[in-house]
Design an enzyme around this catalytic site. Structure first.
Site, PDB file in Angstrom:
ATOM      1  N   SER A 171       4.715 -10.369 -13.485  1.00 44.81           N
ATOM      2  CA  SER A 171       5.971 -10.620 -12.765  1.00 44.81           C
ATOM      3  C   SER A 171       6.600 -11.917 -13.261  1.00 44.81           C
ATOM      4  CB  SER A 171       5.684 -10.746 -11.266  1.00 44.81           C
ATOM      5  OG  SER A 171       6.831 -11.188 -10.592  1.00 44.81           O
ATOM      6  N   TYR A 230       1.188 -14.166  -3.759  1.00 44.44           N
ATOM      7  CA  TYR A 230       1.647 -13.223  -4.784  1.00 44.44           C
ATOM      8  C   TYR A 230       1.844 -13.937  -6.124  1.00 44.44           C
ATOM      9  CZ  TYR A 230       4.746  -9.874  -7.152  1.00 44.44           C
ATOM     10  OH  TYR A 230       5.316  -9.021  -8.059  1.00 44.44           O
TER      11      TYR A 230
HETATM   12  P1  NAD Z   1       5.611   0.469  -6.442  1.00 49.15           P
HETATM   13  O1  NAD Z   1       5.170   0.110  -5.061  1.00 49.15           O
HETATM   14  O2  NAD Z   1       6.673   1.489  -6.576  1.00 49.15           O
HETATM   15  O3  NAD Z   1       4.341   0.891  -7.276  1.00 49.15           O
HETATM   16  C1  NAD Z   1       3.094   0.244  -7.147  1.00 49.15           C
HETATM   17  C2  NAD Z   1       2.019   1.305  -7.042  1.00 49.15           C
HETATM   18  O4  NAD Z   1       0.752   0.672  -6.984  1.00 49.15           O
HETATM   19  C3  NAD Z   1       2.156   2.164  -5.793  1.00 49.15           C
HETATM   20  O5  NAD Z   1       2.227   3.541  -6.132  1.00 49.15           O
HETATM   21  C4  NAD Z   1       0.898   1.847  -5.003  1.00 49.15           C
HETATM   22  O6  NAD Z   1       0.406   2.961  -4.268  1.00 49.15           O
HETATM   23  C5  NAD Z   1      -0.052   1.415  -6.084  1.00 49.15           C
HETATM   24  N1  NAD Z   1      -1.142   0.591  -5.563  1.00 49.15           N
HETATM   25  C6  NAD Z   1      -1.065  -0.426  -4.652  1.00 49.15           C
HETATM   26  N2  NAD Z   1      -2.287  -0.916  -4.419  1.00 49.15           N
HETATM   27  C7  NAD Z   1      -3.163  -0.214  -5.181  1.00 49.15           C
HETATM   28  C8  NAD Z   1      -4.560  -0.276  -5.366  1.00 49.15           C
HETATM   29  N3  NAD Z   1      -5.330  -1.138  -4.682  1.00 49.15           N
HETATM   30  N4  NAD Z   1      -5.125   0.589  -6.246  1.00 49.15           N
HETATM   31  C9  NAD Z   1      -4.369   1.493  -6.899  1.00 49.15           C
HETATM   32  N5  NAD Z   1      -3.032   1.584  -6.755  1.00 49.15           N
HETATM   33  C10 NAD Z   1      -2.434   0.736  -5.903  1.00 49.15           C
HETATM   34  O7  NAD Z   1       6.067  -0.881  -7.120  1.00 49.15           O
HETATM   35  P2  NAD Z   1       6.609  -1.177  -8.602  1.00 49.15           P
HETATM   36  O8  NAD Z   1       7.877  -1.916  -8.432  1.00 49.15           O
HETATM   37  O9  NAD Z   1       6.577   0.001  -9.420  1.00 49.15           O
HETATM   38  O10 NAD Z   1       5.519  -2.244  -9.057  1.00 49.15           O
HETATM   39  C11 NAD Z   1       4.682  -2.083 -10.157  1.00 49.15           C
HETATM   40  C12 NAD Z   1       4.177  -3.443 -10.611  1.00 49.15           C
HETATM   41  O11 NAD Z   1       5.284  -4.234 -11.007  1.00 49.15           O
HETATM   42  C13 NAD Z   1       3.439  -4.241  -9.551  1.00 49.15           C
HETATM   43  O12 NAD Z   1       2.309  -4.856 -10.108  1.00 49.15           O
HETATM   44  C14 NAD Z   1       4.454  -5.270  -9.142  1.00 49.15           C
HETATM   45  O13 NAD Z   1       3.874  -6.452  -8.677  1.00 49.15           O
HETATM   46  C15 NAD Z   1       5.170  -5.517 -10.453  1.00 49.15           C
HETATM   47  N6  NAD Z   1       6.495  -6.083 -10.248  1.00 49.15           N
HETATM   48  C16 NAD Z   1       7.466  -5.380  -9.651  1.00 49.15           C
HETATM   49  C17 NAD Z   1       8.706  -5.977  -9.474  1.00 49.15           C
HETATM   50  C18 NAD Z   1       9.799  -5.253  -8.799  1.00 49.15           C
HETATM   51  O14 NAD Z   1      10.824  -5.873  -8.537  1.00 49.15           O
HETATM   52  N7  NAD Z   1       9.690  -3.992  -8.492  1.00 49.15           N
HETATM   53  C19 NAD Z   1       8.936  -7.285  -9.912  1.00 49.15           C
HETATM   54  C20 NAD Z   1       7.910  -7.965 -10.529  1.00 49.15           C
HETATM   55  C21 NAD Z   1       6.698  -7.371 -10.695  1.00 49.15           C
END
Ligand code: NAD
Length: 700
Positions: free
Chosen positions: A577, A590
């Site tokens: 992130s 986080y």
């Molecule tokens: P999302 O919630 O759509 O997807 C995350 C997925 O991870 C979900 O399907 C959830 O069920 C799964 N998950 C959560 N805990 C878990 C566990 N213990 N074991 C297995 N699966 C698990 O969110 P996203 O936006 O697609 O995020 C993906 C990654 O990107 C994350 O690591 C998030 O921190 C990072 N990220 C996202 C953003 C954003 O703005 N969306 C920004 C920076 C970083």
């Protein structure tokens, strides 16, 4: 009675209510599809069907006879109307005047395009003369296991006579081509009452005056052979009886999970290979049998079989009674080297001056007593289909060796098909593989927004993906959606919590059995949380650390273990992130966990380099669309902090970015693709921000 379902009688699938108003070409398509819908009639891509139809010639307006015949490279089960080649019958007949004899038969293929009717772009196949010269309206050519069992028996001519009398004739082995077409014509002229012919070591030709009569005949002839074989073998133990006992299903998969990545490493020298595991009853009966090794050594018979499976499989030295898997793994390099030497010796014995160069000398099929069959090929569908072909070969060997002596094709004949210049030309015409062809990727959080977008990007580039997530319902929805668009072969799912060491190892083992190993890990599963530090509970802190920091460690450690077994390098992509580089208010747990991910990636890049394992980081920021993170508490907290709603937040983040653009899941997927593909082969330990520009996260 033979045990496996492959040997039950075929049902007649002709539905006259469907067929009654069809044109001749529609009837051909219908007949082809119902024949090919049962793999016992013919293997995938094997055999062909034809009809001679009166058509209006676009040049003269006159009625002319046109041969409709399956075009090059098609499959009768899935063929559509555009899969048929159409050729003027009078021109095909005129070709006889140009034929210079069997030594020159390959040149006849070059004349076929000149016979094309109505500028049909579908290329005519090598088998076209086999259909053209049978003087009957409708002709089927199939590779039914029951028929090849007879055709590959030592006394196949006598057996054919015994089973069918004069109704079905017999022709000795002849490589498919122009000469065989003339042989078939000759046979028909000399035997006007025959309904078909068995081709030694090859398959069946049947014919009829109508599409239905032809179809009925094909089914009847196969069923007659099936029933005859079943009666003859009722009390004969298949393959000399059982020598080994199968392991329990779970244990079979556990052995396959150990073996497949090791084999994959050896066979992926030229290109990445994908594996398939088959432990069906038919396979287990064969791999456990007394006569398995000598029969396997004879090689497959039908040309279609060995083009897919190589002439013979490699029998792995596994003993299910002692469970000597460690010993087998130690001995694997020697076993594989011996197979390659043997294959090269076969090439050198049989090659001609103008033969194409030696191809990949590794085995396609690996037989493991007590466990099953492993196949490797350049993509998942081909690996699965190669396995299916070997099951056809097993069925053939079972039948032939029970009623007679099974014979493989003479080595030189097999070579002349395998290294046939026309076959080589077909290979050369194949489109260039996609950039991730043969690659296998595990994507954690694969049911979420960024994970699913990344899976989609990889699938479009030819990779196989395993989506791992804790969210079972979303996983199922993602699986349904992706299999609908990319087919069943290339997507698998694992319900897996990244914080559970046992579940993580199990998911990798499952992936090893389903695809053969792993090349790419996208560590992406995540959550988001927001709280001022004094309100951050230890539980919240630990949850962030467990999923984001420890979870990334656990999935990477297992990827390293598997990648080292394969010894083919690999690519690990961390979706961290912007907040791992830039501090953010009210999100210390986080941000700290995300920073830990980034530093873990650096450490792993250092450790993995000597093994060719690259580790890189993609840093998203504010990806609201598609993301589940942005649906719950985090959305409310963030929206609350800035006094707006979801749309307002997206707009606010867009304006805050240097480039004034919204960041979408597809943008993150593109970066994850770059780090997975060979275009980034010289990058490791890097960070790529995909945040539309944010000065705080500029790396330095
Ligand atoms: P999302 O919630 O759509 O997807 C995350 C997925 O991870 C979900 O399907 C959830 O069920 C799964 N998950 C959560 N805990 C878990 C566990 N213990 N074991 C297995 N699966 C698990 O969110 P996203 O936006 O697609 O995020 C993906 C990654 O990107 C994350 O690591 C998030 O921190 C990072 N990220 C996202 C953003 C954003 O703005 N969306 C920004 C920076 C970083």
């Amino acid at each position: 009675m033979l045990k496996t379902t492959e040997n039950q009688l075929l049902e007649n699938r002709w539905d006259q209510t469907k067929a009654q108003d069809m044109s001749e070409s529609d009837l051909l398509l219908y007949r082809s599809n119902i024949l090919g819908s049962d793999k016992r009639v013919t293997n995938y891509g094997g055999g062909n069907t034809s009809a001679k139809v009166m058509e209006t010639d676009p040049l003269t307006g006159e009625q002319v006879e046109v041969l409709w015949v399956k075009g090059s490279g098609g499959d009768i089960g899935s063929i559509k109307m555009d899969g048929f080649a159409t050729l003027y019958m009078d021109k095909l007949t005129a070709l006889k005047g140009l034929y210079r004899g069997v030594a020159f038969e390959d040149e006849m293929v070059g004349y076929l395009p000149h016979c094309t009717f109505r500028l049909n772009p579908r290329a005519a196949s090598i088998d076209t003369p086999l259909h053209a010269y049978v003087p009957r309206k409708h002709v089927d050519h199939v590779h039914a296991d029951a028929i090849i069992a007879i055709a590959a028996s030592k006394n196949s001519r006598d057996l054919t006579q015994e089973i069918f009398g004069d109704k079905i004739g017999w022709l000795p082995w002849k490589k498919p081509g122009y000469e065989l077409g003339l042989w078939l014509e000759n046979f028909c002229l000399e035997n006007p009452d025959a309904d078909g012919v068995v081709l030694e070591s090859h398959g069946l030709f049947t014919w009829g005056d109508t599409a239905r009569a032809c179809y009925d005949m094909t089914i009847e002839v196969i069923n007659t052979a099936t029933q005859w074989l079943a009666d003859k073998t009722a009390n004969v133990p298949a393959f000399g009886g059982a020598k080994h006992i199968s392991l329990a299903a779970r244990d079979r998969r556990a052995v396959a999970a150990r073996l497949m990545p090791a084999i994959r490493g050896f066979v992926s020298g030229n290109q990445h290979m994908v594996g398939h595991f088959n432990d069906s009853d038919a396979v287990l009966e064969f791999v456990n049998a007394h006569d398995m090794a000598p029969l396997a050594a004879l090689g497959t018979s039908c040309p279609d079989h060995f083009l897919r499976t190589k002439i013979r499989p490699l029998v792995v030295d596994y003993d299910p009674a002692t469970g000597n898997i460690d010993e087998v793994l130690t001995g694997l390099p020697t076993q594989i080297a011996a197979y390659r030497d043997d294959y090269a010796a076969y090439y050198n014995r049989c090659k001609h001056d103008n033969s194409p160069a030696l191809r990949d000398p590794n085995a396609v099929v690996y037989l493991v007593p007590g466990v099953g069959m492993i196949t490797f090929a350049k993509d998942k569908a081909t690996a699965r289909i190669s396995g299916e072909f070997y099951v056809n070969a097993i069925n053939v060997m079972r039948g032939a060796s029970s009623v007679s002596e099974y014979t493989g094709l003479p080595e030189q004949e097999a070579f002349d098909i395998e290294y046939w210049l026309l076959e080589e030309a077909k290979l050369q015409r194949m489109p260039k593989p996609k950039s991730l062809a043969g690659r296998v990727a595990l994507i954690t959080g694969g049911a979420g927004g960024i994970g699913a977008a990344t899976a989609e990007r990889y699938l479009a580039e030819g990779a196989c993906v395993m989506l791992a997530d804790i969210a079972q319902d979303s996983l199922k929805a993602a699986l349904d959606d992706m299999t609908r668009r990319y087919g069943k072969d290339v997507v698998r799912t694992a319900v897996m919590d990244v914080t559970d060491e046992v579940a993580v190892a199990a998911a990798y083992a499952e992936m090893a059995v389903e695809f053969g190993g792993v090349d790419i890990l996208v560590s992406n599963a995540g959550i988001a949380s927001s709280a001022p530090v004094e309100e951050t509970t230890l539980a919240l802190w630990n949850k962030n650390m467990e999923i984001l920091s420890t979870g990334y460690f656990l999935v990477s450690r297992e990827a390293f273990r598997l990648m080292r077994v394969q010894d083919m390098g690999g690519s690990i992509v961390f979706v961290a992130s912007k907040n791992g580089l830039a501090a953010s208010p009210n999100a210390s747990a986080y941000c700290t966990a995300k920073a830990s991910e980034i530093h873990l990636a650096r450490c792993l890049a250092l450790e993995g380099a000597e093994a060719g394992i690259r580790v890189n980081v993609v840093n998203p920021d504010a990806v609201l669309r598609g993301s589940k993170i942005w649906e719950g508490e985090w959305l409310e907290q963030r929206a609350g902090t800035y006094g707006t709603d979801k749309d307002g937040l997206e707009e606010m983040y867009r304006k805050r970015s240097l480039l004034k653009r919204s960041v979408l899941p597809e943008d993150i997927a593109e970066a994850a693709y770059f780090f997975a593909a060979d275009t980034s082969a010289k990058s490791t330990g890097n960070i790529l921000n995909v945040d539309a520009g944010n000065v705080q996260s500029f790396t330095r």
